[in-house]
Design a protein around this motif. Sequence first.
Motif, short mmCIF file in Angstrom:
data_model
loop_
_atom_site.label_atom_id
_atom_site.label_comp_id
_atom_site.label_asym_id
_atom_site.label_seq_id
_atom_site.Cartn_x
_atom_site.Cartn_y
_atom_site.Cartn_z
N LEU A 51 4.12 61.01 31.30
CA LEU A 51 4.56 62.45 30.52
C LEU A 51 3.52 63.33 30.66
O LEU A 51 2.24 63.10 30.97
N PRO A 52 3.90 64.71 30.44
CA PRO A 52 2.91 65.98 30.52
C PRO A 52 1.84 65.58 29.48
O PRO A 52 2.04 65.02 28.68
N GLU A 53 0.80 66.21 29.64
CA GLU A 53 -0.11 66.31 28.35
C GLU A 53 0.43 66.42 27.27
O GLU A 53 1.29 67.49 27.20
N ASN A 54 -0.05 65.65 26.04
CA ASN A 54 0.49 65.80 24.99
C ASN A 54 -0.21 65.25 23.70
O ASN A 54 -1.51 64.78 23.93
N ASN A 55 0.15 65.34 22.59
CA ASN A 55 -0.81 64.72 21.55
C ASN A 55 -0.29 63.52 20.72
O ASN A 55 -0.17 63.40 19.57
N LEU A 56 0.61 62.97 21.61
CA LEU A 56 1.36 61.48 20.93
C LEU A 56 0.45 60.59 20.48
O LEU A 56 0.59 60.07 19.36
N GLU A 57 -0.67 60.44 21.08
CA GLU A 57 -1.76 59.59 20.62
C GLU A 57 -2.01 59.59 19.30
O GLU A 57 -2.05 58.76 18.20
N ASN A 58 -2.70 60.69 18.93
CA ASN A 58 -2.84 61.29 17.62
C ASN A 58 -1.91 61.30 16.80
O ASN A 58 -2.07 60.79 15.73
N LYS A 59 -0.68 61.82 16.93
CA LYS A 59 0.38 61.76 16.09
C LYS A 59 0.81 60.29 15.78
O LYS A 59 1.36 60.07 14.72
N MET A 97 4.63 59.10 0.13
CA MET A 97 5.91 59.66 1.02
C MET A 97 5.97 61.03 1.28
O MET A 97 5.72 61.80 2.43
N LYS A 98 5.56 61.71 0.04
CA LYS A 98 5.56 63.46 -0.02
C LYS A 98 4.25 63.87 0.85
O LYS A 98 4.48 64.74 1.52
N SER A 99 3.17 63.33 0.43
CA SER A 99 1.88 63.95 1.04
C SER A 99 1.45 63.62 2.47
O SER A 99 0.85 64.27 3.25
N SER A 100 2.07 62.31 2.75
CA SER A 100 1.60 61.67 3.93
C SER A 100 2.54 61.14 4.98
O SER A 100 2.58 61.69 5.99
N LEU A 101 3.35 60.42 4.44
CA LEU A 101 4.23 59.91 5.45
C LEU A 101 5.11 60.78 5.99
O LEU A 101 5.41 60.79 7.06
N LEU A 102 6.10 61.43 5.29
CA LEU A 102 7.14 62.48 5.65
C LEU A 102 6.36 63.61 6.51
O LEU A 102 6.77 63.64 7.49
N PRO A 103 5.07 64.01 6.29
CA PRO A 103 4.66 65.15 6.98
C PRO A 103 4.23 64.36 8.32
O PRO A 103 4.30 64.87 9.54
N ALA A 104 3.63 63.31 8.40
CA ALA A 104 3.30 62.55 9.65
C ALA A 104 4.60 61.99 10.57
O ALA A 104 4.27 62.41 11.87
N PHE A 105 5.64 61.66 9.77
CA PHE A 105 6.57 61.40 10.79
C PHE A 105 7.26 62.58 11.31
O PHE A 105 7.64 62.73 12.56
N GLN A 106 7.36 63.95 10.57
CA GLN A 106 7.76 65.17 11.18
C GLN A 106 6.85 65.55 12.20
O GLN A 106 7.51 66.06 13.26
N GLU A 107 5.69 65.55 12.16
CA GLU A 107 4.75 65.81 13.39
C GLU A 107 4.97 64.88 14.50
O GLU A 107 4.93 65.25 15.51
N TRP A 108 5.23 63.66 14.09
CA TRP A 108 5.15 62.69 15.35
C TRP A 108 6.47 62.83 16.18
O TRP A 108 6.61 62.84 17.18
N LYS A 109 7.73 63.28 15.23
CA LYS A 109 8.96 63.35 15.75
C LYS A 109 8.98 64.65 16.89
O LYS A 109 9.27 64.52 17.56
N LYS A 110 8.46 65.40 16.28
CA LYS A 110 8.35 66.93 17.09
C LYS A 110 7.64 66.87 18.19
O LYS A 110 8.08 67.20 19.14
N LYS A 123 9.25 67.35 21.66
CA LYS A 123 8.49 68.37 22.60
C LYS A 123 8.32 67.78 23.95
O LYS A 123 8.62 68.38 24.92
N THR A 124 7.85 66.54 23.99
CA THR A 124 7.45 65.91 25.15
C THR A 124 8.39 65.36 26.04
O THR A 124 8.50 65.29 27.14
#
Length: 122
Positions: free
Chosen positions: A62-70, A97-110, A114-115
């Motif tokens: 895969l091209p350079e990405n931020n998957l490991e961090n996410k 769920m509101k402050s951590s998991l949902l935002p982390a999931f959305q960033e990971w999914k995105k 993208k990748t």
Amino acid sequence: MEKYYEVIVRILELLETMDSGLEQVKLKTEEGKFEETLMMFNDLVVGYSSIESAMQPMLEKLPENNLENKSQKMRDSVDQMVATYENKEPAKGLELMKSSLLPAFQEWKKEIEKTIKPYILS
């Protein structure tokens, strides 16, 4: 990456299913049905693990990405949620769920979309 076409399609489908599932867990928890969400949350953890495993063989292609961090942020959030289930702490679970998991999931999914999405669009 051609040989991963079917895997990529399945990953993208599973991400959408997980998105809906997380929303359901949040809604049920808000309704005071935290205990009822355990099985669904477990399925979400299995889905997360399945995606990570499925992506492993293609990561270096895969091209350079931020998957490991996410992925690490997602893993940390999942671990924290597991603790709220183990300790039977619905209020803390909802807050996480509101402050951590949902935002982390959305960033990971995105980041995943993208990748890997370009490989099925070409």
